[in-house]
Scaffold this motif. Structure first.
Motif, PDB file in Angstrom:
ATOM      1  N   ASN A 138      35.698 -32.488   2.419  1.00 19.24           N
ATOM      2  CA  ASN A 138      36.582 -32.768   3.596  1.00 19.24           C
ATOM      3  C   ASN A 138      37.848 -32.141   3.564  1.00 19.24           C
ATOM      4  OD1 ASN A 138      34.638 -34.380   4.853  1.00 19.24           O
ATOM      5  ND2 ASN A 138      35.759 -36.237   3.787  1.00 19.24           N
ATOM      6  N   PHE A 139      37.898 -30.935   2.546  1.00 21.09           N
ATOM      7  CA  PHE A 139      38.994 -30.093   2.147  1.00 21.09           C
ATOM      8  C   PHE A 139      38.661 -28.793   3.056  1.00 21.09           C
ATOM      9  CE2 PHE A 139      41.020 -26.437  -0.189  1.00 21.09           C
ATOM     10  CZ  PHE A 139      42.174 -26.459   0.319  1.00 21.09           C
ATOM     11  N   ILE A 140      39.238 -28.223   3.999  1.00 22.21           N
ATOM     12  CA  ILE A 140      38.983 -27.235   4.669  1.00 22.21           C
ATOM     13  C   ILE A 140      40.244 -26.261   5.318  1.00 22.21           C
ATOM     14  CG2 ILE A 140      36.519 -27.830   5.740  1.00 22.21           C
ATOM     15  CD1 ILE A 140      38.166 -28.392   8.382  1.00 22.21           C
ATOM     16  N   ALA A 141      40.164 -25.122   5.631  1.00 26.91           N
ATOM     17  CA  ALA A 141      41.173 -24.328   6.008  1.00 26.91           C
ATOM     18  C   ALA A 141      40.460 -22.916   6.493  1.00 26.91           C
ATOM     19  CB  ALA A 141      42.226 -24.148   4.993  1.00 26.91           C
ATOM     20  N   ASN A 142      41.054 -22.309   7.685  1.00 23.14           N
ATOM     21  CA  ASN A 142      40.793 -21.010   7.968  1.00 23.14           C
ATOM     22  C   ASN A 142      42.069 -19.975   7.652  1.00 23.14           C
ATOM     23  OD1 ASN A 142      38.632 -22.072   9.271  1.00 23.14           O
ATOM     24  ND2 ASN A 142      39.402 -21.752  11.389  1.00 23.14           N
ATOM     25  N   LYS A 143      41.583 -19.014   6.875  1.00 25.58           N
ATOM     26  CA  LYS A 143      42.554 -18.114   6.192  1.00 25.58           C
ATOM     27  C   LYS A 143      42.066 -16.587   6.602  1.00 25.58           C
ATOM     28  CE  LYS A 143      43.934 -18.879   1.877  1.00 25.58           C
ATOM     29  NZ  LYS A 143      45.324 -19.107   2.202  1.00 25.58           N
ATOM     30  N   SER A 144      43.240 -15.663   6.869  1.00 22.18           N
ATOM     31  CA  SER A 144      43.069 -14.304   7.252  1.00 22.18           C
ATOM     32  C   SER A 144      44.116 -13.678   6.730  1.00 22.18           C
ATOM     33  CB  SER A 144      42.989 -14.235   8.564  1.00 22.18           C
ATOM     34  OG  SER A 144      44.112 -14.693   9.358  1.00 22.18           O
ATOM     35  N   TYR A 145      43.828 -12.429   6.394  1.00 24.11           N
ATOM     36  CA  TYR A 145      44.969 -11.307   6.031  1.00 24.11           C
ATOM     37  C   TYR A 145      44.755 -10.107   6.881  1.00 24.11           C
ATOM     38  CZ  TYR A 145      45.368 -14.316   1.733  1.00 24.11           C
ATOM     39  OH  TYR A 145      45.523 -15.309   1.194  1.00 24.11           O
ATOM     40  N   PHE A 146      45.738  -9.511   7.432  1.00 22.37           N
ATOM     41  CA  PHE A 146      45.691  -8.347   8.232  1.00 22.37           C
ATOM     42  C   PHE A 146      46.590  -7.292   7.605  1.00 22.37           C
ATOM     43  CE2 PHE A 146      45.090 -11.849  10.967  1.00 22.37           C
ATOM     44  CZ  PHE A 146      43.928 -11.710  11.691  1.00 22.37           C
ATOM     45  N   ILE A 153      49.826  -9.237   6.845  1.00 19.96           N
ATOM     46  CA  ILE A 153      50.296 -10.579   7.626  1.00 19.96           C
ATOM     47  C   ILE A 153      49.292 -11.444   7.334  1.00 19.96           C
ATOM     48  CG2 ILE A 153      50.554 -11.648  10.051  1.00 19.96           C
ATOM     49  CD1 ILE A 153      52.090  -9.172   9.193  1.00 19.96           C
ATOM     50  N   ALA A 154      49.609 -12.809   6.874  1.00 19.30           N
ATOM     51  CA  ALA A 154      48.753 -13.900   6.280  1.00 19.30           C
ATOM     52  C   ALA A 154      48.841 -14.933   7.207  1.00 19.30           C
ATOM     53  CB  ALA A 154      49.399 -14.312   4.972  1.00 19.30           C
ATOM     54  N   LEU A 155      47.677 -15.484   7.912  1.00 14.11           N
ATOM     55  CA  LEU A 155      47.628 -16.436   8.690  1.00 14.11           C
ATOM     56  C   LEU A 155      46.683 -17.845   8.215  1.00 14.11           C
ATOM     57  CD1 LEU A 155      47.406 -14.866  12.250  1.00 14.11           C
ATOM     58  CD2 LEU A 155      49.411 -15.424  11.093  1.00 14.11           C
ATOM     59  N   GLY A 156      47.104 -18.930   8.434  1.00 12.87           N
ATOM     60  CA  GLY A 156      46.178 -19.985   8.110  1.00 12.87           C
ATOM     61  C   GLY A 156      46.166 -20.985   9.262  1.00 12.87           C
ATOM     62  N   SER A 157      45.165 -21.682   9.380  1.00 11.67           N
ATOM     63  CA  SER A 157      45.039 -22.827  10.386  1.00 11.67           C
ATOM     64  C   SER A 157      44.004 -23.839   9.866  1.00 11.67           C
ATOM     65  CB  SER A 157      44.833 -22.025  11.827  1.00 11.67           C
ATOM     66  OG  SER A 157      43.601 -21.561  11.717  1.00 11.67           O
ATOM     67  N   ASN A 158      43.943 -24.755  10.754  1.00 12.22           N
ATOM     68  CA  ASN A 158      42.733 -25.833  10.505  1.00 12.22           C
ATOM     69  C   ASN A 158      42.802 -26.447   8.930  1.00 12.22           C
ATOM     70  OD1 ASN A 158      40.595 -27.296  11.485  1.00 12.22           O
ATOM     71  ND2 ASN A 158      38.931 -25.923  10.438  1.00 12.22           N
ATOM     72  N   PHE A 301      36.412 -17.042  13.927  1.00 12.16           N
ATOM     73  CA  PHE A 301      35.877 -17.939  13.189  1.00 12.16           C
ATOM     74  C   PHE A 301      34.630 -18.555  13.770  1.00 12.16           C
ATOM     75  CE2 PHE A 301      40.096 -17.519  11.471  1.00 12.16           C
ATOM     76  CZ  PHE A 301      39.734 -17.224  10.141  1.00 12.16           C
ATOM     77  N   GLU A 302      34.668 -18.454  15.103  1.00 16.35           N
ATOM     78  CA  GLU A 302      33.483 -19.281  16.119  1.00 16.35           C
ATOM     79  C   GLU A 302      33.736 -18.544  17.491  1.00 16.35           C
ATOM     80  OE1 GLU A 302      35.826 -23.197  17.387  1.00 16.35           O
ATOM     81  OE2 GLU A 302      34.870 -23.138  15.600  1.00 16.35           O
ATOM     82  N   PRO A 303      32.786 -18.890  18.407  1.00 19.15           N
ATOM     83  CA  PRO A 303      33.157 -18.240  19.687  1.00 19.15           C
ATOM     84  C   PRO A 303      34.394 -18.457  20.398  1.00 19.15           C
ATOM     85  CG  PRO A 303      30.777 -18.776  19.601  1.00 19.15           C
ATOM     86  CD  PRO A 303      31.471 -19.404  18.249  1.00 19.15           C
ATOM     87  N   ALA A 304      35.255 -17.821  21.049  1.00 16.66           N
ATOM     88  CA  ALA A 304      36.536 -17.969  21.459  1.00 16.66           C
ATOM     89  C   ALA A 304      36.944 -17.269  22.459  1.00 16.66           C
ATOM     90  CB  ALA A 304      37.475 -18.178  20.260  1.00 16.66           C
TER      91      ALA A 304
END
Length: 423
Positions: A138-146, A153-158, A301-304
């Motif tokens: 149940n440990f989750i995260a969405n992570k990205s680097y641009f 630029i480092a972003l995290g959510s969820n 990460f999914e349709p949006a």
């Protein structure tokens, strides 16, 4: 999935004499690519190695951040992890069919990969999920680097977890300071041990390798900074080790619910100027950033749907899309990929039990590891009417009113680069 990106003049000196440069390495894992490789006498604490690690190898290798003795294995740079004592973090090895005594954990997610528009612009994103073996499903995260030149630029959510005993943290850096090399925090130089501080609000740091970090935190998610001695364990035989490190982490706390973060890094910064960029969107479905020279980069990460669309209105599939408008406003350069390697469809039945819970398996007895990557579709919609500059069999275009609907086919999670002109 590991992805290495060399920017900022790998051969900037010209001719045949390479100029020393830094290297940026981003790492993630998926249901096809293992998150760790651990044996009885190797990598005992390496569970978090691929949890979105962002390693900066400096042009002067003597300033490298990693040093084994005393290293906190919870805090690989860039990772978002559940902070555990080493007795809990140490791998619990088992004998699996088709393998020796080992551990190579997989995720249930397909989203881990990279995209690249040119030699100076790239991105990486991963849907992170812990493993049932350690009660972290149940440990989750969405992570990205641009990555734009030497700016990241480092972003995290969820960011979510249900562990009621251990906090979740995102590590900006963990840097060896055996020589008491200074770290700058909000303009003040720190090189005294036993220095522990908590910050919120706007914070600027510079690590001993000259990389500058810019972040805004809150009282609920403060930045924790340590400049001190650390006690850890040898990754091969578990013997106690000691070392001195400077560490900066964002503390998401215990049982975080839909937490997020944002920070920027200027690698080997020459000035103290804060990098300029625009976050187009950051939520549980999409991370998107625009650079100062107009490059837009999207991790769907999914349709949006994009709420403040400039060119890109929506994506109907998980994907990574990068684009740049020409100065004349009549052409777009694009790079598109769906990061799913697509080695198999549906769920691997041996990776889940009767209750749908994840089961540990050996990568060596997975029949699909010999499979070829299957073609994967990406669908997205652009504002205005656009057409291909050069015909391409794996790209189709249709029009819906004044908008352009594009379908691409990729294989091996390999980015597809192409150009459009306004119709």
């Amino acid at each position: 999935m590991g992805y290495e990106l060399c920017l900022n003049g790998c051969n900037a000196g010209g001719g045949n004499t390479p100029q020393k440069s830094w290297l940026l390495t981003a790492r993630g894992f998926s249901r096809y690519l293992v998150g760790n490789e651990t044996y009885e006498a190797n990598n005992l604490y390496g569970r978090y190695l691929q949890y979105g690690q962002l390693e900066i190898t400096p042009s002067d290798i003597k300033k490298r951040a990693f040093s084994h003795d005393g290293w906190n294995w919870n805090r690989y740079p860039g990772t978002t992890t559940v902070q555990l004592d080493n007795t809990e973090l140490q791998a619990s090895l088992t004998q699996l069919p088709g393998a020796g005594i080992e551990e190579m954990l997989l995720s249930t997610q397909t989203y881990s990969g990279a995209n690249r528009l040119n030699d100076h612009t790239a991105m990486f994103a991963v849907k992170l999920q812990g493993h049932k073996k350690y009660n972290q499903q149940n440990f989750i995260a969405n992570k990205s680097y641009f990555m734009f030149d030497n700016t990241v630029i480092a972003l995290g959510s969820n960011i979510n977890n249900d562990d009621i005993n251990n906090p979740v943290q995102t590590t900006l850096f963990q840097h060896n300071i055996s020589d008491l090399s200074p770290v700058e925090v909000n303009g003040s130089s720190i090189n005294q041990l036993e220095n522990t501080q908590s910050f919120d609000g706007d914070i600027t740091l510079q690590d001993p390798a000259g990389n500058r970090y810019y972040i805004t935190t809150t009282a609920a998610q403060p930045l924790l900074f340590n400049y001190d001695k650390q006690i850890s364990n040898d990754e091969d035989d578990a013997k106690e080790t000691h070392g001195q490190f400077a560490t900066a982490v964002i503390n998401h706390g215990i049982t975080p619910i839909n937490q997020s973060y944002e920070y920027a890094i200027v690698i080997e910064a020459k000035t103290k100027d804060k990098p300029q960029y625009r976050v187009i969107q950051k939520d549980n479905s999409v991370h998107a950033v625009e650079s100062t020279n107009g490059i837009e980069a999207y991790a769907f990460f999914e349709p949006a749907t994009i709420k403040t669309a400039k060119h890109l209105l929506s994506a109907a599939t998980a994907s990574q899309i990068m684009l740049q408008e020409h100065s004349n406003g009549y052409q777009l350069n694009l790079s598109v990929v769906n990061p799913d390697l697509a080695l198999y469809k549906g769920q691997d039945p041996e990776q889940t039990d009767a209750n749908g819970e994840q089961v540990e398996v050996s990568i060596y007895d997975r029949d699909w590891r010999y499979s070829l990557s299957q073609p994967v579709i990406t669908q997205f919609t652009l504002k205005d009417k656009w057409q291909l500059v050069t015909p391409n069999d794996v790209i189709s275009i249709t029009y819906n009113g004044n908008n352009t609907e594009i379908t691409t086919t990729t294989v091996d999670a390999e980015p597809l680069l192409f150009n459009l002109s306004k119709k």
